[in-house]
Design a protein around this motif. Structure first.
Motif, PDB file in Angstrom:
ATOM      1  N   MET A 150       0.685  -1.136  -0.340  1.00 58.94           N
ATOM      2  CA  MET A 150      -0.079   0.085   0.084  1.00 58.94           C
ATOM      3  C   MET A 150       0.934   1.262   0.055  1.00 58.94           C
ATOM      4  SD  MET A 150      -2.910   1.322   3.007  1.00 58.94           S
ATOM      5  CE  MET A 150      -3.799   2.834   2.741  1.00 58.94           C
ATOM      6  N   GLY A 151       0.643   2.104  -0.806  1.00 60.87           N
ATOM      7  CA  GLY A 151       1.371   3.614  -0.955  1.00 60.87           C
ATOM      8  C   GLY A 151       0.283   4.776  -0.551  1.00 60.87           C
ATOM      9  N   VAL A 152       1.161   5.563   0.269  1.00 58.58           N
ATOM     10  CA  VAL A 152       0.371   6.665   0.721  1.00 58.58           C
ATOM     11  C   VAL A 152       1.504   7.707   0.918  1.00 58.58           C
ATOM     12  CG1 VAL A 152      -1.802   5.827   1.626  1.00 58.58           C
ATOM     13  CG2 VAL A 152       0.294   5.875   3.101  1.00 58.58           C
ATOM     14  N   ARG A 153       1.110   9.112   1.161  1.00 56.38           N
ATOM     15  CA  ARG A 153       2.262  10.179   1.455  1.00 56.38           C
ATOM     16  C   ARG A 153       2.920   9.969   2.663  1.00 56.38           C
ATOM     17  NH1 ARG A 153      -1.061  15.375  -0.501  1.00 56.38           N
ATOM     18  NH2 ARG A 153      -2.401  14.266   0.722  1.00 56.38           N
ATOM     19  N   ASN A 154       2.088   9.604   3.813  1.00 53.47           N
ATOM     20  CA  ASN A 154       2.400   9.564   5.056  1.00 53.47           C
ATOM     21  C   ASN A 154       1.721   8.881   5.849  1.00 53.47           C
ATOM     22  OD1 ASN A 154       0.167  11.011   6.373  1.00 53.47           O
ATOM     23  ND2 ASN A 154       0.865  12.813   4.858  1.00 53.47           N
ATOM     24  N   PRO A 155       2.177   8.171   7.097  1.00 55.70           N
ATOM     25  CA  PRO A 155       1.541   7.308   8.064  1.00 55.70           C
ATOM     26  C   PRO A 155      -0.135   7.777   8.231  1.00 55.70           C
ATOM     27  CG  PRO A 155       3.569   7.748   8.898  1.00 55.70           C
ATOM     28  CD  PRO A 155       3.478   8.590   7.823  1.00 55.70           C
ATOM     29  N   GLN A 156      -0.415   9.007   8.466  1.00 56.36           N
ATOM     30  CA  GLN A 156      -1.800   9.545   8.690  1.00 56.36           C
ATOM     31  C   GLN A 156      -2.785   9.039   7.573  1.00 56.36           C
ATOM     32  OE1 GLN A 156       1.139  11.693   9.030  1.00 56.36           O
ATOM     33  NE2 GLN A 156       0.966  10.846  11.344  1.00 56.36           N
ATOM     34  N   GLU A 157      -2.260   8.750   6.590  1.00 53.62           N
ATOM     35  CA  GLU A 157      -3.275   8.302   5.213  1.00 53.62           C
ATOM     36  C   GLU A 157      -3.320   6.955   5.221  1.00 53.62           C
ATOM     37  OE1 GLU A 157      -1.703  10.271   1.831  1.00 53.62           O
ATOM     38  OE2 GLU A 157      -2.171  12.458   2.583  1.00 53.62           O
ATOM     39  N   LEU A 158      -2.634   6.160   6.141  1.00 57.05           N
ATOM     40  CA  LEU A 158      -2.823   4.917   5.804  1.00 57.05           C
ATOM     41  C   LEU A 158      -4.216   4.157   6.579  1.00 57.05           C
ATOM     42  CD1 LEU A 158      -0.643   2.565   5.331  1.00 57.05           C
ATOM     43  CD2 LEU A 158      -0.204   2.261   7.451  1.00 57.05           C
ATOM     44  N   ILE A 159      -5.022   4.327   5.675  1.00 57.68           N
ATOM     45  CA  ILE A 159      -6.597   3.633   5.837  1.00 57.68           C
ATOM     46  C   ILE A 159      -6.406   2.003   5.921  1.00 57.68           C
ATOM     47  CG2 ILE A 159      -7.479   5.715   4.954  1.00 57.68           C
ATOM     48  CD1 ILE A 159      -8.472   3.846   2.432  1.00 57.68           C
ATOM     49  N   TYR A 160      -7.044   1.548   6.869  1.00 60.16           N
ATOM     50  CA  TYR A 160      -7.344   0.074   6.985  1.00 60.16           C
ATOM     51  C   TYR A 160      -5.842  -0.555   7.287  1.00 60.16           C
ATOM     52  CZ  TYR A 160     -11.498   0.901   4.656  1.00 60.16           C
ATOM     53  OH  TYR A 160     -12.848   1.660   4.188  1.00 60.16           O
ATOM     54  N   GLY A 161      -4.766   0.188   7.591  1.00 59.74           N
ATOM     55  CA  GLY A 161      -3.486  -0.127   7.931  1.00 59.74           C
ATOM     56  C   GLY A 161      -3.716  -1.091   9.071  1.00 59.74           C
ATOM     57  N   THR A 162      -4.237  -0.743  10.149  1.00 54.73           N
ATOM     58  CA  THR A 162      -4.055  -1.522  11.319  1.00 54.73           C
ATOM     59  C   THR A 162      -4.489  -2.940  11.125  1.00 54.73           C
ATOM     60  OG1 THR A 162      -4.441   0.445  12.782  1.00 54.73           O
ATOM     61  CG2 THR A 162      -4.930  -1.737  13.708  1.00 54.73           C
ATOM     62  N   GLU A 163      -5.829  -3.044  10.346  1.00 58.09           N
ATOM     63  CA  GLU A 163      -6.386  -4.517   9.968  1.00 58.09           C
ATOM     64  C   GLU A 163      -5.359  -5.296   9.242  1.00 58.09           C
ATOM     65  OE1 GLU A 163     -10.429  -4.182   8.304  1.00 58.09           O
ATOM     66  OE2 GLU A 163     -10.644  -2.340   9.134  1.00 58.09           O
ATOM     67  N   PHE A 164      -4.836  -4.647   8.112  1.00 64.81           N
ATOM     68  CA  PHE A 164      -3.517  -5.492   7.351  1.00 64.81           C
ATOM     69  C   PHE A 164      -2.499  -5.820   8.383  1.00 64.81           C
ATOM     70  CE2 PHE A 164      -4.972  -2.275   3.793  1.00 64.81           C
ATOM     71  CZ  PHE A 164      -6.272  -3.111   3.531  1.00 64.81           C
ATOM     72  N   ALA A 165      -2.077  -5.053   9.134  1.00 67.05           N
ATOM     73  CA  ALA A 165      -0.988  -5.439   9.877  1.00 67.05           C
ATOM     74  C   ALA A 165      -1.173  -6.550  10.835  1.00 67.05           C
ATOM     75  CB  ALA A 165      -0.347  -4.418  10.688  1.00 67.05           C
ATOM     76  N   THR A 166      -2.609  -6.532  11.437  1.00 66.84           N
ATOM     77  CA  THR A 166      -3.271  -7.590  12.343  1.00 66.84           C
ATOM     78  C   THR A 166      -3.175  -8.799  11.591  1.00 66.84           C
ATOM     79  OG1 THR A 166      -4.221  -5.998  13.812  1.00 66.84           O
ATOM     80  CG2 THR A 166      -4.723  -8.294  13.687  1.00 66.84           C
TER      81      THR A 166
END
Length: 249
Positions: A150-166
């Motif tokens: 997943m590519g975004v500009r910064n960590p604040q834009e990382l939608i659903y990132g916690t789900e993917f990491a889990t």
């Protein structure tokens, strides 16, 4: 064949990240909303007295799509965009019309050895919709591998990132990579990388005999990435893509 347009009602609206919302619609007649993970719907709305239409991938993480009653999607604000103006100002209870599903960015019946799911911004929405099916397939086949980039500009834009990491912690076959094009966190996690998504491609060790790649999101990323994969002998059979066009009209 023209898809019928169904009246829908906005049920829920929540912020996923700065300038990014998730909206949930239900059909006015309370009928089921069936689709395959990876497909999209078109939403019709009125803007300055004119009827507009925009398409969005289903982002709902739904275990039982046969009995699904919701269409959930993510939208990022576009300056002066007609859709942004409408959806960011919409309130639960507002009505629109919806048609679909459309699109072929779906999982095949027979899995490859490995899926490469690559998206930028809200382009990861179809991959989130695929998670329940992918979990089932990885449970049945421990050798199946899934790499989500997943590519975004910064960590604040990382939608659903916690789900993917889990999910990456729960399933050994699932890997998540977050790529930041502008700013890395001070203390990055193991899954966080500096650069655009294509900066990670060489590390993936792409093999056209065993991999199936999906590309979704920014048109430039999709075109550049498709060219990179085709140079490594991936073809229409194992390279699927969908561009997100950003319009102000």
């Amino acid at each position: 064949m023209v898809s019928p347009r169904h009246p829908v009602i906005l049920k829920e609206k929540r912020e996923l990240a700065p300038n990014t919302l998730e909206l949930t619609y239900v059909r006015e007649d309370e009928a089921a909303i069936s689709y395959l993970p990876g497909q999209f719907f078109s939403i019709d709305f009125r803007h300055q007295g004119e009827e507009k239409s925009r398409s969005y991938s289903a982002a709902g993480r739904v275990a039982d799509l046969k009995n699904n009653r919701e269409f959930r999607f993510a939208i990022t604000a576009v300056p002066n965009g007609a859709a942004s103006n409408y959806f960011f100002n919409a309130n639960p209870g507002d009505r629109a019309k919806m048609s679909g599903p459309f699109g072929a960015l779906v999982l095949p019946r027979v899995d490859p050895v490995r899926y490469l799911l690559i998206g930028t911004g809200t382009g990861v929405a179809p991959y989130r919709a695929m998670l329940p099916e992918l979990e089932q397939r990885m449970s049945r086949n421990p050798d199946l591998r899934v790499e989500l980039v997943m590519g975004v500009r910064n960590p604040q834009e990382l939608i659903y990132g916690t789900e993917f990491a889990t999910l990456a912690k729960d399933y050994p076959g699932f890997s998540f990579h977050a790529c930041y094009s502008r700013r890395m966190p001070e203390t990055p996690q193991a899954y966080e990388h500096d650069g655009r998504v294509n900066s990670l491609f060489e590390q993936l060790g792409v093999d056209p005999q065993r991999d199936m790649a999906y590309l979704c999101g920014n048109p430039d990323m999709v075109d550049e990435s498709a060219a990179w994969f085709m140079e490594r002998e991936l073809s229409a059979k194992n390279l699927k893509r969908e561009k997100y066009k950003f319009s102000t009209f």
